[in-house]
Design a protein around this motif. Structure first.
Motif, short mmCIF file in Angstrom:
data_model
loop_
_atom_site.label_atom_id
_atom_site.label_comp_id
_atom_site.label_asym_id
_atom_site.label_seq_id
_atom_site.Cartn_x
_atom_site.Cartn_y
_atom_site.Cartn_z
N GLN A 1 -1.57 2.05 -9.06
CA GLN A 1 -1.57 1.33 -7.77
C GLN A 1 -1.38 1.99 -6.54
OE1 GLN A 1 -3.26 -1.41 -8.71
NE2 GLN A 1 -2.66 -2.81 -6.85
N LYS A 2 -1.23 3.36 -6.44
CA LYS A 2 -1.13 4.19 -5.53
C LYS A 2 -2.31 4.96 -4.69
CE LYS A 2 3.86 4.74 -7.00
NZ LYS A 2 4.77 6.08 -7.29
N LEU A 3 -2.26 5.15 -3.65
CA LEU A 3 -2.88 6.19 -3.03
C LEU A 3 -2.46 7.55 -2.84
CD1 LEU A 3 -4.10 4.06 -0.01
CD2 LEU A 3 -5.16 3.89 -2.39
N SER A 4 -3.42 8.68 -2.85
CA SER A 4 -3.01 10.04 -2.71
C SER A 4 -3.58 10.76 -1.63
CB SER A 4 -3.47 10.95 -3.81
OG SER A 4 -3.03 12.16 -3.79
N ALA A 5 -2.66 11.34 -0.60
CA ALA A 5 -3.59 12.08 0.41
C ALA A 5 -2.76 13.42 0.38
CB ALA A 5 -2.78 11.49 1.89
N GLN A 6 -3.59 14.69 0.45
CA GLN A 6 -3.00 15.70 0.54
C GLN A 6 -2.76 16.20 1.99
OE1 GLN A 6 -4.28 19.22 -2.08
NE2 GLN A 6 -5.92 17.89 -2.63
N ILE A 7 -1.68 16.38 2.15
CA ILE A 7 -1.01 17.01 3.51
C ILE A 7 0.20 17.93 3.30
CG2 ILE A 7 -0.09 16.24 5.85
CD1 ILE A 7 -1.11 13.22 5.55
N ASP A 8 -0.23 19.11 3.89
CA ASP A 8 0.78 20.13 3.80
C ASP A 8 2.25 20.04 4.48
OD1 ASP A 8 2.26 22.38 2.98
OD2 ASP A 8 0.70 23.89 3.53
N ILE A 9 3.40 19.58 4.15
CA ILE A 9 4.21 19.20 5.02
C ILE A 9 5.25 20.43 5.31
CG2 ILE A 9 4.34 16.59 4.71
CD1 ILE A 9 6.84 17.22 2.72
N LYS A 10 4.69 21.72 4.65
CA LYS A 10 5.43 22.85 4.78
C LYS A 10 4.84 23.37 6.23
CE LYS A 10 6.82 23.79 0.12
NZ LYS A 10 6.84 24.43 -0.90
N GLN A 11 3.82 22.94 6.85
CA GLN A 11 3.33 23.37 7.91
C GLN A 11 3.84 22.23 9.02
OE1 GLN A 11 -0.74 25.44 8.11
NE2 GLN A 11 -0.94 24.97 5.88
N ARG A 12 3.78 22.96 10.28
CA ARG A 12 4.34 21.98 11.39
C ARG A 12 3.22 20.74 11.91
NH1 ARG A 12 8.55 19.34 12.69
NH2 ARG A 12 8.02 17.86 14.54
N ALA A 13 1.85 21.45 11.70
CA ALA A 13 0.90 20.39 11.76
C ALA A 13 0.85 19.06 10.81
CB ALA A 13 -0.36 21.12 11.76
N GLY A 14 1.23 19.61 9.57
CA GLY A 14 1.40 18.67 8.55
C GLY A 14 2.49 17.75 8.56
N VAL A 15 3.43 18.17 9.29
CA VAL A 15 4.76 17.14 9.52
C VAL A 15 4.30 16.29 10.38
CG1 VAL A 15 6.96 17.29 10.44
CG2 VAL A 15 6.40 18.80 8.53
N GLU B 1 1.09 -1.24 0.08
CA GLU B 1 0.04 -0.11 0.10
C GLU B 1 0.89 1.24 0.01
OE1 GLU B 1 -3.93 0.72 2.32
OE2 GLU B 1 -2.20 1.86 3.55
N VAL B 2 0.94 1.91 -1.01
CA VAL B 2 1.91 3.11 -1.23
C VAL B 2 1.23 4.50 -1.15
CG1 VAL B 2 3.46 3.95 -2.75
CG2 VAL B 2 3.41 1.68 -2.67
N ILE B 3 1.26 5.29 -0.09
CA ILE B 3 0.53 6.61 0.03
C ILE B 3 1.45 7.62 -0.49
CG2 ILE B 3 -0.59 7.93 1.62
CD1 ILE B 3 -0.75 5.34 3.45
N LYS B 4 1.13 8.15 -1.63
CA LYS B 4 1.68 9.52 -2.08
C LYS B 4 1.36 10.69 -1.40
CE LYS B 4 3.28 11.45 -6.37
NZ LYS B 4 4.75 10.87 -6.37
N VAL B 5 2.06 11.39 -0.79
CA VAL B 5 1.75 12.64 0.02
C VAL B 5 2.27 13.91 -0.83
CG1 VAL B 5 2.14 14.19 2.34
CG2 VAL B 5 1.92 11.44 2.35
N GLU B 6 1.20 14.94 -1.06
CA GLU B 6 1.53 15.96 -1.68
C GLU B 6 0.54 16.83 -1.52
OE1 GLU B 6 1.45 15.01 -6.31
OE2 GLU B 6 0.06 13.56 -5.75
N THR B 7 0.80 18.18 -2.03
CA THR B 7 -0.51 19.17 -1.89
C THR B 7 -0.51 19.96 -3.39
OG1 THR B 7 1.03 20.78 -0.97
CG2 THR B 7 -0.15 19.49 0.55
N LYS B 8 -1.59 20.54 -3.60
CA LYS B 8 -1.77 21.38 -4.67
C LYS B 8 -0.54 22.65 -4.75
CE LYS B 8 -6.36 21.07 -5.82
NZ LYS B 8 -7.78 22.19 -5.93
N GLY B 9 0.17 22.85 -3.69
CA GLY B 9 1.05 23.94 -3.70
C GLY B 9 2.50 23.10 -3.81
N SER B 10 2.57 22.05 -3.85
CA SER B 10 3.94 21.20 -3.99
C SER B 10 3.51 19.89 -4.51
CB SER B 10 4.49 21.17 -2.41
OG SER B 10 5.66 20.42 -2.81
#
Length: 390
Positions: free
Chosen positions: A59-73, A25-34
């Motif tokens: 065959q991957k999943l996509s989750a939008q999490i903003d890792i430029k913000q501390r809460a996202g990290v 299960e591969v979860i790709k983490v990205e956001t519209k800004g990155s």
């Protein structure tokens, strides 16, 4: 096996694709800004249907999490507690600046494997340098060998470097995962694009070390085969012919049918064929130019001569053998539609089923936050309102 992928531009996604095709299960983490840069497509303008992105992210999943913000990290670190592998090919030093360096990651999950991919690896004076596939090939020694003899190198403008580099990273990651499962201790996997490319030309380096021979461009020629090249047919298609033995040469000479060619002293040994390669190629080229590619390839293969048409994309898509072997599995898109995708190059007798296309941006954010992290609907709504997720 669960993998989190923080990667962009082909090589990192290629690594994740290998894991996904094996059943992880591969979860790709990205956001519209990155975004993964391969989501940008000048033909369609649709980030969910970009050619490059769809080719390396099935065959991957996509989750939008903003890792430029501390809460996202913090969300990503929480997710890593439930994961086996973390893949990143962000700019050198980016993971440390974000608070996702190896010391932090292994503190939250001592069993995790972190795969970090950089042009020069993760240490040394050049570790901070960033680059793309043409750089990898040039610095790693491949580009100097690509081109016609006596002419400047042409280099390489395809995905060879990214795909090779990504495959090497997946292999190393699986070995580290095996170790982690046996011992309970995770590993940091440091992958260098330049070093991966250099391993592809190790024979030329050994030839210099042992014999003082410095290799340059030699077109399609081969040290142990002649003729060994691509030739243009009368229909405009090209075929490749590789003669690997004197017996194969006798068979080719017989097919060509020129009087005395099979017994010509210039060509009846490999040494002779290599010494007279220009004339040999002239003869073969002239003969091939009178024949159609498909018929000629069938005739040569029937005589035990290695030959094949130089296929383009349309040839591959129309190849019935690839369809019969299941190389183009049908995959579902996030909107419910389906289409064939390019599958893996190896088949395993008890393999994972490949049934999903590349994910639309954020299609699986709810699953990651709710099912994996156990966050309530209210908590998820607040993260979205705060701009941490989308």
């Amino acid at each position: 096996m669960r993998v989190v992928e923080l990667s962009k531009i082909w090589a990192g996604p290629e690594t994740g694709k290998h894991f996904a095709f094996m059943g992880a299960e591969v979860i790709k983490v990205e956001t519209k800004g990155s975004l993964d840069f391969t989501r940008f497509d000048t033909l369609t303008g649709d980030i969910n249907k970009a050619r490059g992105f769809m080719s390396v992210n099935p065959q991957k999943l996509s989750a939008q999490i903003d890792i430029k913000q501390r809460a996202g990290v913090e969300l990503v670190l929480d997710l890593l507690r439930h994961c086996d592998i973390l893949v990143d090919n962000l700019r050198p030093g980016a993971m440390e600046r974000l608070g996702l360096g190896w010391d932090v990651v292994r503190a939250v999950n001592p069993r995790i494997v972190q795969i970090t991919m950089g042009m020069y690896g993760n240490d040394g004076p050049l570790a901070s340098q960033t680059g793309y596939a043409p750089c990898f090939c040039a610095i790693g020694g491949l580009s100097s060998l690509v081109g016609s003899a006596g002419k400047p190198p042409t280099g390489m403008n395809m995905r060879y470097a990214d795909s090779t580099y990504g495959t090497a990273a997946a292999f190393a990651g699986l070995v580290a995962l095996l170790h982690a499962r046996r011992t309970g201790v995770g590993q940091f996997v440091d992958v260098s694009a330049v070093e991966c490319m250099t391993t592809m030309v190790a024979d030329t380096m050994m030839d210099f070390t042992l014999n003082g021979i410095e290799h340059g461009c030699d077109g399609t020629r081969h040290a142990e085969m002649a003729p060994h090249s691509t030739y243009r047919c009368k229909d405009g298609d090209w075929i490749s012919i590789a003669v690997s033995s004197d017996a194969a040469w006798e068979a080719l000479a017989d097919v060509i049918g020129q009087s005395g060619l099979s017994t010509d002293a210039r060509f009846n040994t490999l040494t002779g064929r290599k010494a007279n390669e220009v004339e040999l190629d002239r003869i073969v080229s002239g003969w091939v130019a009178t024949r159609a590619a498909t018929d000629l390839v069938s005739e040569l293969q029937a005589r035990g001569i290695a030959a094949g048409k130089s296929c383009n994309s349309m040839d591959l898509i129309a190849d019935p053998l690839l369809w019969e072997r299941g190389f183009f599995p049908e995959a579902a898109q996030s909107d419910g539609a389906s289409r064939p995708i390019v599958g893996p190059g190896a088949k395993i007798s008890r393999a994972a089923e490949i049934c999903d296309d590349a994910p639309w941006l954020g299609a699986d954010t709810g699953y990651v936050l709710g099912d994996i992290l156990g966050l309530s609907a209210d908590a998820q709504a607040k993260l979205k309102a705060d701009g941490i997720t989308c």
